[in-house]
Design an enzyme around this catalytic site. Structure first.
Site, mmCIF file in Angstrom:
data_model
loop_
_atom_site.group_PDB
_atom_site.id
_atom_site.type_symbol
_atom_site.label_atom_id
_atom_site.label_comp_id
_atom_site.label_asym_id
_atom_site.label_seq_id
_atom_site.Cartn_x
_atom_site.Cartn_y
_atom_site.Cartn_z
ATOM 1 N N GLU A 91 0.821 -1.204 0.000
ATOM 2 C CA GLU A 91 0.000 0.000 0.000
ATOM 3 C C GLU A 91 0.861 1.263 0.000
ATOM 4 O O GLU A 91 1.924 1.289 0.604
ATOM 5 C CB GLU A 91 -0.899 -0.001 1.252
ATOM 6 C CG GLU A 91 -1.904 -1.142 1.220
ATOM 7 C CD GLU A 91 -2.626 -1.389 2.536
ATOM 8 O OE1 GLU A 91 -3.684 -2.019 2.495
ATOM 9 O OE2 GLU A 91 -2.147 -0.965 3.594
ATOM 10 N N CYS A 104 3.439 8.480 1.011
ATOM 11 C CA CYS A 104 3.976 7.570 2.019
ATOM 12 C C CYS A 104 4.078 6.200 1.353
ATOM 13 O O CYS A 104 3.077 5.671 0.866
ATOM 14 C CB CYS A 104 3.009 7.554 3.196
ATOM 15 S SG CYS A 104 3.386 6.318 4.425
ATOM 16 N N CYS A 111 6.151 -6.817 7.757
ATOM 17 C CA CYS A 111 7.303 -6.334 8.521
ATOM 18 C C CYS A 111 7.714 -7.412 9.507
ATOM 19 O O CYS A 111 6.868 -8.089 10.069
ATOM 20 C CB CYS A 111 6.951 -5.053 9.276
ATOM 21 S SG CYS A 111 8.361 -4.316 10.142
ATOM 22 N N CYS A 115 6.312 -4.638 16.214
ATOM 23 C CA CYS A 115 6.132 -3.698 17.320
ATOM 24 C C CYS A 115 4.716 -3.892 17.872
ATOM 25 O O CYS A 115 3.783 -4.156 17.110
ATOM 26 C CB CYS A 115 6.330 -2.263 16.845
ATOM 27 S SG CYS A 115 7.974 -1.986 16.157
ATOM 28 N N CYS A 118 1.536 -1.907 16.218
ATOM 29 C CA CYS A 118 1.456 -1.602 14.780
ATOM 30 C C CYS A 118 0.750 -2.704 13.996
ATOM 31 O O CYS A 118 1.083 -3.886 14.145
ATOM 32 C CB CYS A 118 2.867 -1.386 14.235
ATOM 33 S SG CYS A 118 2.934 -1.169 12.452
ATOM 34 N N SER A 194 11.920 6.670 7.657
ATOM 35 C CA SER A 194 11.559 6.437 9.057
ATOM 36 C C SER A 194 12.028 5.050 9.477
ATOM 37 O O SER A 194 11.808 4.073 8.769
ATOM 38 C CB SER A 194 10.037 6.529 9.209
ATOM 39 O OG SER A 194 9.661 6.215 10.533
ATOM 40 N N ASN A 293 -3.430 5.611 16.425
ATOM 41 C CA ASN A 293 -4.586 5.116 15.672
ATOM 42 C C ASN A 293 -4.904 3.711 16.142
ATOM 43 O O ASN A 293 -4.051 2.835 16.106
ATOM 44 C CB ASN A 293 -4.269 5.097 14.181
ATOM 45 C CG ASN A 293 -3.959 6.482 13.665
ATOM 46 O OD1 ASN A 293 -4.732 7.407 13.880
ATOM 47 N ND2 ASN A 293 -2.813 6.643 13.031
ATOM 48 N N CYS A 336 -0.996 6.214 9.885
ATOM 49 C CA CYS A 336 0.210 5.520 10.357
ATOM 50 C C CYS A 336 -0.143 4.246 11.091
ATOM 51 O O CYS A 336 -0.981 4.239 11.971
ATOM 52 C CB CYS A 336 0.949 6.394 11.366
ATOM 53 S SG CYS A 336 1.829 7.732 10.649
HETATM 54 N N1 SAH Z 1 9.091 0.673 10.109
HETATM 55 C C1 SAH Z 1 9.350 2.064 10.092
HETATM 56 C C2 SAH Z 1 8.497 2.829 9.115
HETATM 57 C C3 SAH Z 1 7.028 2.485 9.007
HETATM 58 S S1 SAH Z 1 5.967 2.808 10.366
HETATM 59 C C4 SAH Z 1 9.194 2.640 11.483
HETATM 60 O O1 SAH Z 1 8.727 1.947 12.353
HETATM 61 O O2 SAH Z 1 9.610 3.785 11.675
HETATM 62 C C5 SAH Z 1 5.541 4.518 10.243
HETATM 63 C C6 SAH Z 1 5.268 5.186 11.605
HETATM 64 O O3 SAH Z 1 3.958 4.877 12.104
HETATM 65 C C7 SAH Z 1 6.227 4.752 12.698
HETATM 66 O O4 SAH Z 1 6.634 5.860 13.455
HETATM 67 C C8 SAH Z 1 5.366 3.840 13.519
HETATM 68 O O5 SAH Z 1 5.873 3.687 14.801
HETATM 69 C C9 SAH Z 1 4.048 4.554 13.470
HETATM 70 N N2 SAH Z 1 2.899 3.753 13.850
HETATM 71 C C10 SAH Z 1 2.778 2.408 13.795
HETATM 72 N N3 SAH Z 1 1.556 2.037 14.220
HETATM 73 C C11 SAH Z 1 0.885 3.170 14.533
HETATM 74 C C12 SAH Z 1 -0.435 3.444 14.990
HETATM 75 N N4 SAH Z 1 -1.306 2.472 15.168
HETATM 76 N N5 SAH Z 1 -0.793 4.716 15.213
HETATM 77 C C13 SAH Z 1 0.081 5.735 14.971
HETATM 78 N N6 SAH Z 1 1.327 5.534 14.508
HETATM 79 C C14 SAH Z 1 1.733 4.272 14.295
HETATM 80 FE FE1 SF4 Z 2 7.485 -2.633 11.434
HETATM 81 FE FE2 SF4 Z 2 5.332 -1.312 12.302
HETATM 82 FE FE3 SF4 Z 2 7.444 -1.624 13.910
HETATM 83 FE FE4 SF4 Z 2 7.609 0.032 11.789
HETATM 84 S S1 SF4 Z 2 6.274 0.288 13.560
HETATM 85 S S2 SF4 Z 2 9.134 -1.499 12.443
HETATM 86 S S3 SF4 Z 2 6.313 -1.077 10.305
HETATM 87 S S4 SF4 Z 2 6.129 -3.265 13.097
#
Ligand code: SAH
Ligand code: SF4
Length: 346
Positions: A91, A104, A111, A115, A118, A194, A293, A336
């Site tokens: 996406e 974006c 991934c 985390c 996410c 990022s 979110n 995000c």
């Molecule tokens: N993997 C990379 C880039 C993709 S994530 C990273 O983690 O930086 C893009 C951003 O969205 C990151 O800062 C991530 O921590 C944040 N993010 C992930 N899940 C989210 C959520 N549910 N609400 C808001 N931000 C979120």
């Molecule tokens: Fe992967 Fe989501 Fe963690 Fe970014 S925030 S490293 S996309 S699991």
């Protein structure tokens, strides 16, 4: 098996064509068709002879991504679901703002880092994207921006699905193509990568000679809390991230953006704000305070507005440049951390 023409450099294409008795100039034309004019079929290359087009299509193929689904949010954000040549879903999102038109893009299918908060992390990492699959998302989103809003992209963020620094070579190659006069000719200054914090990747990126921006998904002010929500911090702790980010700043002159999602009662107290402010004095940075979110099945929730405001004011009063980021595209799961191929179920 046919070779993927998009993996070849201009020099490589030249060598192949010269060996077939063609001129160097023809190779340049082919290269321009591929990258400047986004051709995905040799039959589109109308200034080449039919004979050459046929020869090329016998030996080579394209592996382009295709737009599969387009959704528009009530706030103007547009999400494009793409299919890769091997039928995987990725996406990309376009976010129109007053002064900016931001794309974006995804760097991996899924991934590997999982985390805790996410949606992308709930998907397993299926594979890395090739550099042209990242580049193609940018080209598509740029066309979409022009068609829908009459303006080209002004900024690109590597904040879609995946961890860019775990697909390092393809990410850097895609950035070079976005920069290149044969590609989109967009300045690296307008690109932000990022990362969840891969120390080795940050240092390497600093040495690329690219004037790009780096964002660190910090989300917690100390190792104890960060380990809890981001497993990657166990092997890449804050005390190792700090020198890597300072090195990045030394090399590029660009401040690091700290992304900090405010989670209710987890990292949004005044004690957390104090610790974050101390950390921020150690690296030239800006702080983006991000609204969480909601992701189904996650125990964390977003901060209360009054706690967010108090946190923000504390940082500002202590001289830390910070902003509160409004979330975009929530109604279409384009915000995000919401990118998780829900599109598939539509
Ligand atoms: N993997 C990379 C880039 C993709 S994530 C990273 O983690 O930086 C893009 C951003 O969205 C990151 O800062 C991530 O921590 C944040 N993010 C992930 N899940 C989210 C959520 N549910 N609400 C808001 N931000 C979120
Ligand atoms: Fe992967 Fe989501 Fe963690 Fe970014 S925030 S490293 S996309 S699991």
């Amino acid at each position: 098996m046919k070779a993927n023409i998009r993996n070849l450099s201009l020099d490589e294409i030249s060598q192949i064509l010269i060996a077939q008795g063609e001129s160097k100039f023809r190779a340049k034309q082919v290269y321009e068709w591929i990258w400047q004019k986004s051709a995905t079929d040799f039959s589109d290359m109308t200034n080449l002879s039919k004979d050459l087009r046929d020869k090329l299509s016998e030996g080579f193929e394209f592996k382009e991504i295709s737009e599969h689904m387009i959704q528009k949010s009530s706030d103007g954000t547009i999400k494009i679901g793409f299919k890769t040549f091997d039928n995987r879903d990725i996406e990309g999102v376009m976010i129109p703002m007053e002064e900016r038109m931001t794309a974006c893009v995804s760097s991996q299918v899924g991934c590997s880092l999982a985390c805790a908060f996410c949606a992308t992390g709930f998907l397993k990492r299926e594979r890395n994207l090739d550099f042209y699959e990242i580049y193609d998302q940018v080209v598509s989103l740029n066309k979409m921006a022009l068609a829908e809003y009459g303006k080209p992209l002004s900024n690109i963020v590597y904040m879609g699905m995946g961890e860019p620094l775990l697909n390092y070579e393809n990410v850097v190659r895609s950035i070079r193509m976005i920069n290149s006069p044969i590609g989109l000719q967009m300045s690296a200054k307008r690109i932000t990568v990022s990362t969840s914090g891969i120390v080795r990747g940050i240092k390497k990126l600093a040495d690329e000679g690219l004037n790009i921006n780096l964002a660190l998904s910090l989300h917690a002010p100390n190792n104890e809390k960060r380990n809890e929500i981001m497993d990657i911090n166990n092997s890449n702790p804050i005390e190792e991230l700090i020198p890597a980010m300072n090195y990045f700043f030394e090399k590029t002159g660009n401040r690091i953006t700290f992304e900090y999602i405010l989670f209710d009662k987890f990292n949004d107290t005044m004690q957390d704000a104090r610790e974050l402010a101390v950390l921020c004095k150690k690296v030239p940075c800006f702080v983006n305070l991000i609204e969480y979110n909601k992701v189904e099945g996650v125990e964390y929730s977003k901060s209360k507005n009054e706690n967010r405001d108090a946190f923000f004011h504390y940082l500002r009063e202590n001289g830390i440049p910070s902003v509160v980021r409004r979330s975009r595209g929530k109604d279409i799961d384009a915000a995000c951390g919401q990118l998780a191929n829900k599109i598939k179920d539509l």
